[in-house]
Scaffold this active site. Structure first.
Site, PDB file in Angstrom:
ATOM      1  N   VAL A  76      25.424 -14.454  34.914  1.00  0.00           N
ATOM      2  CA  VAL A  76      24.865 -13.350  34.122  1.00  0.00           C
ATOM      3  C   VAL A  76      23.388 -13.536  33.823  1.00  0.00           C
ATOM      4  CG1 VAL A  76      26.910 -12.380  33.022  1.00  0.00           C
ATOM      5  CG2 VAL A  76      25.905 -14.464  32.093  1.00  0.00           C
ATOM      6  N   ASN A  99      30.852  -9.702  28.938  1.00  0.00           N
ATOM      7  CA  ASN A  99      32.069 -10.409  28.575  1.00  0.00           C
ATOM      8  C   ASN A  99      32.043 -11.881  28.987  1.00  0.00           C
ATOM      9  OD1 ASN A  99      35.173 -10.598  28.237  1.00  0.00           O
ATOM     10  ND2 ASN A  99      34.825 -11.111  30.386  1.00  0.00           N
ATOM     11  N   LYS A 168      27.100 -15.943  19.342  1.00  0.00           N
ATOM     12  CA  LYS A 168      27.992 -14.792  19.219  1.00  0.00           C
ATOM     13  C   LYS A 168      27.523 -13.813  18.140  1.00  0.00           C
ATOM     14  CE  LYS A 168      31.225 -14.971  22.314  1.00  0.00           C
ATOM     15  NZ  LYS A 168      31.016 -14.109  23.503  1.00  0.00           N
ATOM     16  N   SER A 198      43.727 -16.787  26.666  1.00  0.00           N
ATOM     17  CA  SER A 198      42.995 -16.952  27.933  1.00  0.00           C
ATOM     18  C   SER A 198      42.732 -18.441  28.092  1.00  0.00           C
ATOM     19  CB  SER A 198      41.667 -16.189  27.889  1.00  0.00           C
ATOM     20  OG  SER A 198      40.737 -16.907  27.106  1.00  0.00           O
ATOM     21  N   ARG A 199      42.034 -18.796  29.149  1.00  0.00           N
ATOM     22  CA  ARG A 199      41.781 -20.233  29.318  1.00  0.00           C
ATOM     23  C   ARG A 199      40.865 -20.769  28.217  1.00  0.00           C
ATOM     24  NH1 ARG A 199      37.596 -20.823  34.424  1.00  0.00           N
ATOM     25  NH2 ARG A 199      35.806 -19.982  33.297  1.00  0.00           N
ATOM     26  N   GLY A 407      18.646  23.958  -9.752  1.00  0.00           N
ATOM     27  CA  GLY A 407      18.483  24.405  -8.371  1.00  0.00           C
ATOM     28  C   GLY A 407      19.501  25.453  -7.944  1.00  0.00           C
ATOM     29  N   ASP A 510      22.340  26.459 -24.668  1.00  0.00           N
ATOM     30  CA  ASP A 510      21.245  25.781 -23.973  1.00  0.00           C
ATOM     31  C   ASP A 510      19.995  25.889 -24.829  1.00  0.00           C
ATOM     32  OD1 ASP A 510      19.213  24.854 -22.432  1.00  0.00           O
ATOM     33  OD2 ASP A 510      19.899  25.793 -20.583  1.00  0.00           O
ATOM     34  N   ASN A 512      17.159  24.309 -24.826  1.00  0.00           N
ATOM     35  CA  ASN A 512      15.892  23.845 -24.268  1.00  0.00           C
ATOM     36  C   ASN A 512      14.728  24.699 -24.801  1.00  0.00           C
ATOM     37  OD1 ASN A 512      13.723  23.120 -22.683  1.00  0.00           O
ATOM     38  ND2 ASN A 512      14.941  22.950 -20.800  1.00  0.00           N
ATOM     39  N   HIS A 515      12.575  27.815 -23.351  1.00  0.00           N
ATOM     40  CA  HIS A 515      12.965  29.225 -23.334  1.00  0.00           C
ATOM     41  C   HIS A 515      12.602  29.976 -24.624  1.00  0.00           C
ATOM     42  CE1 HIS A 515      14.995  28.184 -19.672  1.00  0.00           C
ATOM     43  NE2 HIS A 515      15.657  27.231 -20.295  1.00  0.00           N
ATOM     44  N   ILE A 530      10.328  31.168 -20.565  1.00  0.00           N
ATOM     45  CA  ILE A 530      11.032  31.865 -19.481  1.00  0.00           C
ATOM     46  C   ILE A 530      12.504  32.033 -19.825  1.00  0.00           C
ATOM     47  CG2 ILE A 530       9.464  31.066 -17.662  1.00  0.00           C
ATOM     48  CD1 ILE A 530      11.544  28.917 -16.964  1.00  0.00           C
ATOM     49  N   GLY A 533      17.802  30.324 -16.228  1.00  0.00           N
ATOM     50  CA  GLY A 533      18.323  30.720 -14.904  1.00  0.00           C
ATOM     51  C   GLY A 533      19.762  31.199 -15.020  1.00  0.00           C
TER      52      GLY A 533
HETATM   53  P1  NAI Z   1      37.802 -16.600  30.217  1.00  0.00           P
HETATM   54  O1  NAI Z   1      37.295 -17.975  30.379  1.00  0.00           O
HETATM   55  O2  NAI Z   1      39.171 -16.299  30.690  1.00  0.00           O
HETATM   56  O3  NAI Z   1      36.823 -15.564  30.867  1.00  0.00           O
HETATM   57  C1  NAI Z   1      35.443 -15.750  30.904  1.00  0.00           C
HETATM   58  C2  NAI Z   1      34.966 -15.510  32.292  1.00  0.00           C
HETATM   59  O4  NAI Z   1      33.568 -15.549  32.311  1.00  0.00           O
HETATM   60  C3  NAI Z   1      35.459 -16.535  33.255  1.00  0.00           C
HETATM   61  O5  NAI Z   1      36.148 -15.938  34.326  1.00  0.00           O
HETATM   62  C4  NAI Z   1      34.195 -17.231  33.710  1.00  0.00           C
HETATM   63  O6  NAI Z   1      34.240 -17.673  35.061  1.00  0.00           O
HETATM   64  C5  NAI Z   1      33.162 -16.190  33.506  1.00  0.00           C
HETATM   65  N1  NAI Z   1      31.836 -16.751  33.354  1.00  0.00           N
HETATM   66  C6  NAI Z   1      31.477 -17.819  32.640  1.00  0.00           C
HETATM   67  N2  NAI Z   1      30.169 -18.029  32.732  1.00  0.00           N
HETATM   68  C7  NAI Z   1      29.669 -17.060  33.538  1.00  0.00           C
HETATM   69  C8  NAI Z   1      28.384 -16.738  33.979  1.00  0.00           C
HETATM   70  N3  NAI Z   1      27.299 -17.471  33.640  1.00  0.00           N
HETATM   71  N4  NAI Z   1      28.216 -15.659  34.748  1.00  0.00           N
HETATM   72  C9  NAI Z   1      29.281 -14.915  35.126  1.00  0.00           C
HETATM   73  N5  NAI Z   1      30.520 -15.201  34.731  1.00  0.00           N
HETATM   74  C10 NAI Z   1      30.730 -16.253  33.945  1.00  0.00           C
HETATM   75  O7  NAI Z   1      37.694 -16.277  28.687  1.00  0.00           O
HETATM   76  P2  NAI Z   1      38.074 -14.965  27.817  1.00  0.00           P
HETATM   77  O8  NAI Z   1      38.874 -15.428  26.700  1.00  0.00           O
HETATM   78  O9  NAI Z   1      38.564 -13.911  28.660  1.00  0.00           O
HETATM   79  O10 NAI Z   1      36.669 -14.614  27.207  1.00  0.00           O
HETATM   80  C11 NAI Z   1      35.947 -13.454  27.509  1.00  0.00           C
HETATM   81  C12 NAI Z   1      34.889 -13.274  26.458  1.00  0.00           C
HETATM   82  O11 NAI Z   1      35.520 -13.054  25.200  1.00  0.00           O
HETATM   83  C13 NAI Z   1      33.982 -14.442  26.237  1.00  0.00           C
HETATM   84  O12 NAI Z   1      32.671 -14.004  25.984  1.00  0.00           O
HETATM   85  C14 NAI Z   1      34.521 -15.113  25.010  1.00  0.00           C
HETATM   86  O13 NAI Z   1      33.548 -15.869  24.319  1.00  0.00           O
HETATM   87  C15 NAI Z   1      34.988 -13.922  24.227  1.00  0.00           C
HETATM   88  N6  NAI Z   1      35.981 -14.229  23.235  1.00  0.00           N
HETATM   89  C16 NAI Z   1      37.264 -14.510  23.590  1.00  0.00           C
HETATM   90  C17 NAI Z   1      38.203 -14.768  22.611  1.00  0.00           C
HETATM   91  C18 NAI Z   1      39.610 -14.998  22.957  1.00  0.00           C
HETATM   92  O14 NAI Z   1      40.421 -15.059  22.015  1.00  0.00           O
HETATM   93  N7  NAI Z   1      39.959 -15.086  24.215  1.00  0.00           N
HETATM   94  C19 NAI Z   1      37.829 -14.878  21.196  1.00  0.00           C
HETATM   95  C20 NAI Z   1      36.481 -14.490  20.927  1.00  0.00           C
HETATM   96  C21 NAI Z   1      35.604 -14.197  21.929  1.00  0.00           C
END
Ligand code: NAI
Length: 736
Positions: A76, A99, A168, A198-199, A407, A510, A512, A515, A530, A533
């Site tokens: 990004v 994202n 963030k 997510s991971r 007014g 009134d 005032n 008047h 006056i 009103g």
């Molecule tokens: P994720 O790890 O599954 O997805 C993030 C993706 O971004 C990955 O596929 C990764 O390869 C890609 N990525 C990382 N660096 C990159 C770069 N420089 N350029 C392009 N792609 C890149 O994680 P998730 O949970 O789906 O997170 C998505 C967004 O949501 C993130 O910004 C995370 O901080 C935010 N978030 C997620 C929460 C959650 O509960 N999962 C909580 C709060 C925020």
């Protein structure tokens, strides 16, 4: 059923779309017709490594389902390249979902420079780079939707995530500014703080919770915010597990801790600490302007107040910082007063009723078989609650009474005024608006005889020279004055006021000196005293009633006027009238000069066919009827908008003495809405049952709907959740 939100023809770029939340967004957009750029660097969750696999897999998945997608594998940080992929493949860019994200969690002391920088580069700088690359294209096409991905860790802080939380929350700041800069070009930017399995979260959240927080439960919010029909801009939402909530800033009223020409001390801060941190009656500033205006007010307040005690200053601060929030909603102590036939007659003489006109006899002679109070006497019974310095006690407003002008005025009668009575009036500051040359305070006054609402008044008071504070210019609380028809009047009535007219009128309460006292009048810039009103107002209303309702007071429903210029006692008042159904538009002039003294005015008459309904025997009368009628009128004006928001039909069963006395339907689902008596045509989504008295308490904000429900005073059938929307209707559209 509502039609599906589609994205056909739209080009959507999702960063980090190779997995987790980004993948869910990409799939959902593609499924609804969008062409999607699936960006992903393909590294690990710490930001190490790279691979084209992640993006390719998602593109493959979309295409298998018949959707349109291309992959991009850049980081990004190379925003231009990613946007170029969209332009090359699809020719434009409409939506950007920032994202992509990684984590480098460490306790604060152990964060390395690299841990700090890489988090900022990916989250904050990456979102900046991608969005900036898309911005000019969006501006040119006058359309764009952008999402920034923040986090609840950023909002509230989280142990071990100093680098991440700083980045963030930075995204929220970025989004807030883009929302402002993009607004004119139809570019909207909103922020989400998602929670999803997510991971990134698999190591921190237990498995069953991860399962309950599917990325698919976040995607619908993102799609809605990015739809062309969504007007949301600059919003911030927490979302997860199928729940969505909106966030905003809240600020205490605060305290002034400095006095004019005195040093500001930490001791004064300490002394005021409880007040500084007290969130009771807090305000919710929404812009830098709203925030600064109150600051400027404070400084001018400090500078104008010499030697104020610490207590006074903190009071002043609490009001000035509020941007009038302390004043708006201020309720005056209820005020009771009694009147007799003498007061009613004195008023009638004050507004020109005379034995010269046989139709007026009933207003000036208590022995008449049809003795009546003039309907506009309703302002007299109400105005007392605002008099005797009570306006000076509104918190947060210092009013220079030499600069006060009346007014506008609105009066609506729900019942004929009895010939004698004891009236209790309750007043509230409904709103304050900034007219540039002055500010307008709108007072709503409700007057009761016993428990029965008799009339509603809206007084709009103009304070010359106090405007220009950056406040809003209009208010949805204000009863609007209406332009007169563009044709010669249907009737004209003239009446010469007597030299003693103001001297006579003031006996109705009134006092005032403007008047009656020549010295006071000249101090205020007038040649001589006056006329009030509201005296001219009484003259004109009498003229309209005389001409179009045979002086029958039961035909009077409401009146609205705007005061334009003063009249001197002795001048001739000329009321010009136009009949449009049951509404009589009018304007009032000084015959000798041609000056318009009341403009944009109207009287609403009760249709003759309704008279029997309007004046039913006391015991059968339902107060709720008037409220439903009023809601009906308001919905006529702005129904389309509420129908969009509410989309439901509510049926009301109003009870009296335990039996259903009336059924009403508020249809906020079809067309531009409707309110009618009787059960819902078709079927209602929610049916609400409550007594006439409780209904009134609900409307006046004295009864909390939730509490009423749990205590059994209010029963609801059908979709009970929908009844939450009722609060909105009652709050905004049922204010009498
Ligand atoms: P994720 O790890 O599954 O997805 C993030 C993706 O971004 C990955 O596929 C990764 O390869 C890609 N990525 C990382 N660096 C990159 C770069 N420089 N350029 C392009 N792609 C890149 O994680 P998730 O949970 O789906 O997170 C998505 C967004 O949501 C993130 O910004 C995370 O901080 C935010 N978030 C997620 C929460 C959650 O509960 N999962 C909580 C709060 C925020």
């Amino acid at each position: 059923m509502a039609s599906q939100l589609r994205f056909d023809g739209r080009v959507v770029l999702v960063t980090g779309a190779g997995g987790g939340l980004g993948r869910a967004y990409a799939l959902a957009f593609a499924e609804r017709g969008a062409s999607v750029v699936v960006n992903d660097l393909g590294g690990d969750f710490r930001g190490d490594g790279k691979s084209s696999l992640a993006a390719d897999k998602v593109v493959e998945e979309i295409r298998r389902k018949g959707g349109k997608a291309v992959a991009n594998y850049d980081s990004v940080e190379a925003g231009e390249k990613i946007v170029k992929t969209a332009l090359d493949a699809f020719g434009k860019i409409d939506v950007v979902i920032n994202n992509a994200g990684i984590l480098r969690d460490r306790s604060f002391a152990r964060i390395s420079d690299e841990d700090w920088d890489i988090i900022h580069r990916v989250h904050l700088r990456g979102s900046f780079q991608v969005t900036r690359a898309a911005w000019e294209h969006m501006k040119k096409q006058n359309y764009g939707r952008i999402i920034m991905t923040s986090s609840i860790s950023g909002i509230y802080g989280n142990f071990g995530q100093a680098n991440y939380t700083a980045a963030k929350l930075g995204l929220l700041g970025l989004s807030n500014t883009l929302a402002l800069e993009g607004r004119k070009r139809n570019i909207h930017c909103n922020t989400i703080a998602p929670s999803a399995g997510s991971r990134l979260t698999q190591t921190v959240l237990p498995e069953d919770i991860l399962d309950a927080l599917k990325p698919e439960y976040v995607a619908p919010l993102v799609l809605w915010l990015c739809h062309e029909s969504c007007e949301e801009n600059g919003g911030m939402f927490e979302v997860g597990g199928g729940w969505i909530g909106k966030l905003r800033w809240e600020r205490t009223l605060g305290a002034i801790v400095r006095q004019r020409n005195q040093p500001m001390t930490p001791e004064a801060v300490k002394a005021n600490w409880t007040k500084i941190c007290d969130f009771d009656n807090s305000v919710k500033p929404q812009s830098v302007q709203e925030s600064t205006v109150s600051l400027i007010e404070i400084v001018s307040k400090i500078n104008s107040e010499e030697g104020v005690s610490s207590n006074q200053t903190s009071h002043a601060a609490s009001t000035a910082t509020s941007g009038f929030a302390g004043a708006i909603g201020h309720k005056f102590p209820p005020f009771s007063s009694a009147y007799t036939e003498l007061d009613a007659i004195m008023y009638a003489l004050g507004v020109g009723a005379s034995v010269k006109d046989p139709k007026d006899l009933k207003f000036v002679y208590e022995g008449s078989s049809d003795f009546s109070c003039l309907p506009t006497f309703g302002v007299i019974v109400a105005q007392k609650v605002l008099m005797d310095g009570r306006i000076a006690e509104i918190p947060g407003l210092s009013i220079n009474f030499a600069k006060v002008l009346h007014g506008e005025q609105y009066l609506e009668l729900y019942k004929q005024l009895p010939r004698t009575g004891k009236i209790q009036s309750e007043a509230i500051v409904a709103d304050i608006i900034d007219k540039g040359s002055g500010l307008v305070i709108i007072f709503d006054v409700y007057s009761y005889s016993g428990k029965e609402l008799i009339c509603y008044n809206q007084f709009s008071i103009f304070i010359v020279g106090s405007g220009g504070f950056g406040g809003k210019r209009t208010s949805d609380k204000a009863k609007l004055a209406l332009a007169i028809p563009n044709r010669p009047p249907d009737a004209v009535f003239t009446d010469t006021t007597s030299l003693n007219q103001a001297a006579l009128y003031r006996l109705s309460g009134d006092w005032n000196p403007l008047h009656i006292d020549p010295n006071f009048a000249s101090l205020a810039g007038f040649d001589k005293p006056i006329l009030h009103g509201l005296c001219t107002f009484g003259f004109s209303a009498r003229h309209v009633l005389h001409h179009f309702a045979d002086s029958d007071v039961s035909r009077f429903k409401a009146i609205k006027v705007r005061f334009a210029k003063p009249v001197y006692p002795g001048q001739t008042i000329q009321t010009e009238m136009w009949k449009e159904g049951n509404r009589i538009h009018f304007q009032t002039k000084v015959q000798e000069t041609g000056d318009i003294i009341i403009s944009n005015a109207y009287v609403d008459l009760v249709p003759t066919s309704d008279i029997s309904i309007k004046v039913p025997p006391e015991s059968e009368k339902l107060q709720s009827t008037f409220v439903f009628e009023e809601i009906g009128r308001r919905i006529k004006d702005i129904g389309h908008e509420i129908v969009k928001k509410v989309n439901a039909i509510f049926e009301w069963h109003i009870t009296k003495g335990g039996n259903t006395a009336a059924k009403w339907t508020i249809d906020l689902k079809n067309g531009s809405g409707a309110v009618y008596q009787g059960p819902a045509k078709g079927s209602a989504d929610t049916t609400i049952i409550l007594s006439d008295e409780d209904f009134m308490e609900l409307v006046l904000g004295k009864l909390d709907p939730q509490k009423a429900f749990f205590s059994g005073r209010l029963r609801a059938k059908g979709n009970i959740m929908l009844s939450q929307k009722l609060q909105m209707i009652l709050k905004d559209y049922a204010r009498l």
